[in-house]
Design an enzyme around this catalytic site. Sequence first.
Site, PDB file in Angstrom:
ATOM      1  N   LYS A  96     -15.888   4.308   4.569  1.00 38.87           N
ATOM      2  CA  LYS A  96     -14.960   3.698   5.597  1.00 38.87           C
ATOM      3  C   LYS A  96     -14.038   5.600   7.110  1.00 38.87           C
ATOM      4  O   LYS A  96     -14.699   5.963   6.687  1.00 38.87           O
ATOM      5  CB  LYS A  96     -12.860   4.612   5.802  1.00 38.87           C
ATOM      6  CG  LYS A  96     -12.944   3.130   3.996  1.00 38.87           C
ATOM      7  CD  LYS A  96     -11.232   3.216   3.403  1.00 38.87           C
ATOM      8  CE  LYS A  96      -9.950   2.813   4.653  1.00 38.87           C
ATOM      9  NZ  LYS A  96      -9.483   3.392   3.635  1.00 38.87           N
TER      10      LYS A  96
ATOM     11  N   GLU B 237       0.955  -1.158   0.102  1.00 35.87           N
ATOM     12  CA  GLU B 237      -0.100  -0.172   0.294  1.00 35.87           C
ATOM     13  C   GLU B 237       0.706   1.710  -0.028  1.00 35.87           C
ATOM     14  O   GLU B 237       2.065   0.952   0.538  1.00 35.87           O
ATOM     15  CB  GLU B 237      -1.081  -0.154   1.175  1.00 35.87           C
ATOM     16  CG  GLU B 237      -1.932  -0.850   1.329  1.00 35.87           C
ATOM     17  CD  GLU B 237      -2.780  -0.489   2.918  1.00 35.87           C
ATOM     18  OE1 GLU B 237      -2.913  -0.204   3.519  1.00 35.87           O
ATOM     19  OE2 GLU B 237      -3.479  -1.561   3.254  1.00 35.87           O
TER      20      GLU B 237
ATOM     21  N   GLU C  47      -9.199   9.380   4.652  1.00 31.16           N
ATOM     22  CA  GLU C  47      -9.502   8.050   4.554  1.00 31.16           C
ATOM     23  C   GLU C  47      -9.898   7.498   4.057  1.00 31.16           C
ATOM     24  O   GLU C  47     -10.155   6.350   2.883  1.00 31.16           O
ATOM     25  CB  GLU C  47     -10.345   6.641   6.314  1.00 31.16           C
ATOM     26  CG  GLU C  47      -8.922   7.251   7.002  1.00 31.16           C
ATOM     27  CD  GLU C  47      -8.198   5.963   6.431  1.00 31.16           C
ATOM     28  OE1 GLU C  47      -8.577   4.830   6.533  1.00 31.16           O
ATOM     29  OE2 GLU C  47      -6.506   6.428   6.578  1.00 31.16           O
TER      30      GLU C  47
ATOM     31  N   GLU D 159     -13.709   5.701  -0.896  1.00 24.49           N
ATOM     32  CA  GLU D 159     -14.572   5.042  -0.580  1.00 24.49           C
ATOM     33  C   GLU D 159     -15.416   5.526   1.458  1.00 24.49           C
ATOM     34  O   GLU D 159     -14.773   5.839   1.598  1.00 24.49           O
ATOM     35  CB  GLU D 159     -13.910   3.523   0.355  1.00 24.49           C
ATOM     36  CG  GLU D 159     -12.918   2.298  -0.964  1.00 24.49           C
ATOM     37  CD  GLU D 159     -12.407   1.299   0.178  1.00 24.49           C
ATOM     38  OE1 GLU D 159     -12.871   0.889   0.317  1.00 24.49           O
ATOM     39  OE2 GLU D 159     -11.508   1.918  -0.550  1.00 24.49           O
TER      40      GLU D 159
END
Length: 450
Positions: free
Chosen positions: A380, A321, A386, A377
């Site tokens: 999250k 990541e 985030e 997203e």
Amino acid sequence: MQCRGDSVVGRVGSSCTKSRMEMDCLVEYVPCEAREHSGLRQNGRFSRFLVRGMVSAIMCISVITSLAEPAMAANYAPEARTMGINYGRLADNIPSGAETVKLIKNLGMGRVRIFDFDGPTIKAFAGSGLELTIGMGNLDIAALGQDASTADQWIANNVVPYYPATNITCITVGNELFTYPEQAAIWPQLVPAIKNLHNSLQTRGLTRIKVSTAVEYSVLANSFPPSKGVFREELAVSVMKPLMEQLDATSSYLYLNVYPYFGYASNTVDIPLDYALFTRSSVFTVDGQYEYTNLLDAQLDAMAAAMEGVGYGDVRIVVSETGWPTLGDANTVGANISNAQTYNNNLVKWAISNPTKGTPRRPGIFVPTYIFAVYNEKDKPGPTTERNWGLLYPTGSPVYPLVLSSSGGGGGGGSSPGGGYDSQPKLCNGKPSVLSTSASFFGILFNLRI
């Protein structure tokens, strides 16, 4: 690389001397010649002399060669020079799995990582040609470590039905397990779980699938200077050393989640933005013989130093990541589209440069790299950042252009002017990325990477 002989092991290049085995081999050839020299004029004895001499020489070379083999068991196959991406699904407004596969391929990615073992998602990648890493939650680890039959059943349920139509290449056992002190009871089960899953794959003939875990950068107790990188005391001997031993024995990678963004955002006084974005044209950190112009190199080399510290410096790293957020809260530093575009475009050039650049401590070593993430997203938890790491909006439209080329433009106004990865990456002595150390006799003998 080690010398072996009479059960004594030493390091070549330091205080290691030739073992008795090697010396016996080198001496053996002389008596052969001495015994036969008096009969050189006799054709039969001369022929036998030549044959015995050649056999002795070959045996000597074979023994010396075996003595010069690297100590580590890891033997990494060549990797496709392609980028990867993380496919998280914590949102109810993103495209289906099948549509996402198309979007990922349109982005030009060659690898994908998911965080679970959702059957329909795995099946969606069937026939796509994409390499897929599947995962599991941290709470799944204990049962797999405690019982080999449970691990075998996990493989039967979550790999066998989909492979090889879906090109599953790795299973990551948990994600950032050591971030959570409340999960410390699970830590001792991590390596047993990895071993049980690996053994199941081997028994079933699924030998091309690797098993690893994805660790957070905070497994390090110290990361600066990079050469002083060490694992946290509570992890180094009890978990990280046996983990490295397992990865080394199976030629598997350590998956590492590492974000220069967080390093920069938490310390803007000492870490310049251009150092985090790959756009710095001059050396910022000097660590002995190693010089660093970007933060990711320094972070990876700190991890490599820690791995060397527990005896497994040959285990390779996957950047599982990394990325840069495009939006943050009012007090968030550096989270914007310009910086994200600059970072990820320069990351691509860093990762898939040809020849492979590697890091100062590990030059010429290819580092498979996964950008975080496909989508923004919305579900999250946590701060605004985030929910804003994606390359794509939920509609499938790009947040910003990404150029999947080792020589494409850096993009983004957040990049400072000058060199860095906005220019063509430097060659590694003008040679291809990495050749096996067995590519030549001298490569074997001296463990040279050419």
